[in-house]
Design an enzyme around this catalytic site. Structure first.
Site, mmCIF file in Angstrom:
data_model
loop_
_atom_site.group_PDB
_atom_site.id
_atom_site.type_symbol
_atom_site.label_atom_id
_atom_site.label_comp_id
_atom_site.label_asym_id
_atom_site.label_seq_id
_atom_site.Cartn_x
_atom_site.Cartn_y
_atom_site.Cartn_z
ATOM 1 N N GLY A 102 -123.478 66.189 1.323
ATOM 2 C CA GLY A 102 -122.333 65.515 1.036
ATOM 3 C C GLY A 102 -122.445 64.846 -0.418
ATOM 4 C CB CYS A 103 -125.134 62.737 -1.818
ATOM 5 S SG CYS A 103 -125.175 61.556 -0.750
#
Length: 208
Positions: A102-103
């Site tokens: 996600g990051c």
């Protein structure tokens, strides 16, 4: 004409089609947990203190306020002050951890739109609890053109009042847009759709 090939950043797996029956993910345990969701952003086995204090998050930075100043190390180990960006808009985004899907997706989305931020006269700064060496490797691997700051111990995150997820177990994903005077004009929180942070910040910057 030569073309530049950038590293792929898309997660290899997708979210499950059915929502979980529990309010907590299967891997969550009180006491200790290991988060498995690709969007949650954790990559470590973390002790968790299950107490009522984890449930109350009070934002210390609001729209129209001037956030607390900070001095942190960047990916090269150099000291960076928030005041360095005074005089131009700055996007400060807090994210859980380097190298999580996600990051990574969020960082690459900022990278791919970086020229748009430059045209808007804005700087982009990412902050997480990872150390400088982790940031350096993350930046190099995905050719990130912006600054990553190391908030080890999450002091700045706490001072800014960035809300956590999963009852305080998971560092939150929150983006702030400060105008050229250092005043907060936007606060955006979305843990599960990292790319939305880029859309919302650009929309605001174009209106300044």
């Amino acid at each position: 004409m030569a073309t530049l090939s950038l590293p792929k950043c898309s997660p290899q797996s997708r979210l499950p089609t059915q929502p979980p029956k529990s309010h907590l993910p299967p891997s969550f345990k009180v006491g200790n947990f290991t988060a498995k969701s690709q969007f949650l952003g954790l990559k470590r086995h973390c002790p968790v203190s299950y107490s009522s204090s984890k449930f109350t998050i009070v934002a210390k930075v609001n729209k129209g306020s001037v956030p607390p100043a900070f001095t942190l190390k960047d990916q090269d180990g150099k000291t960076v002050n928030l005041s360095k960006f005074k005089g131009k808009p700055v996007v400060v985004y807090f994210y859980p951890a380097d190298e999580t899907p996600g990051c990574t997706k969020q960082a690459c989305a900022f990278r791919d739109s970086y020229e748009k931020f430059k045209k808007a006269g804005a700087e982009v700064v990412g902050i997480s609890g990872d150390d400088a060496s982790s940031h350096k490797a993350f930046q190099k691997k995905y050719r990130l053109p912006f600054t990553l700051l190391s908030d080890e111990g999450n002091k700045v995150r706490k001072e800014w009042g960035v809300p956590a997820d999963l009852f305080g177990a998971l560092p939150g994903r929150q983006t702030y847009v400060l105008d050229k005077n250092g005043v907060v004009q936007l606060i955006y929180n979305n843990q599960f759709q990292p790319e939305k942070h880029i859309d919302e910040t650009l929309k605001l910057l174009l209106s300044l």
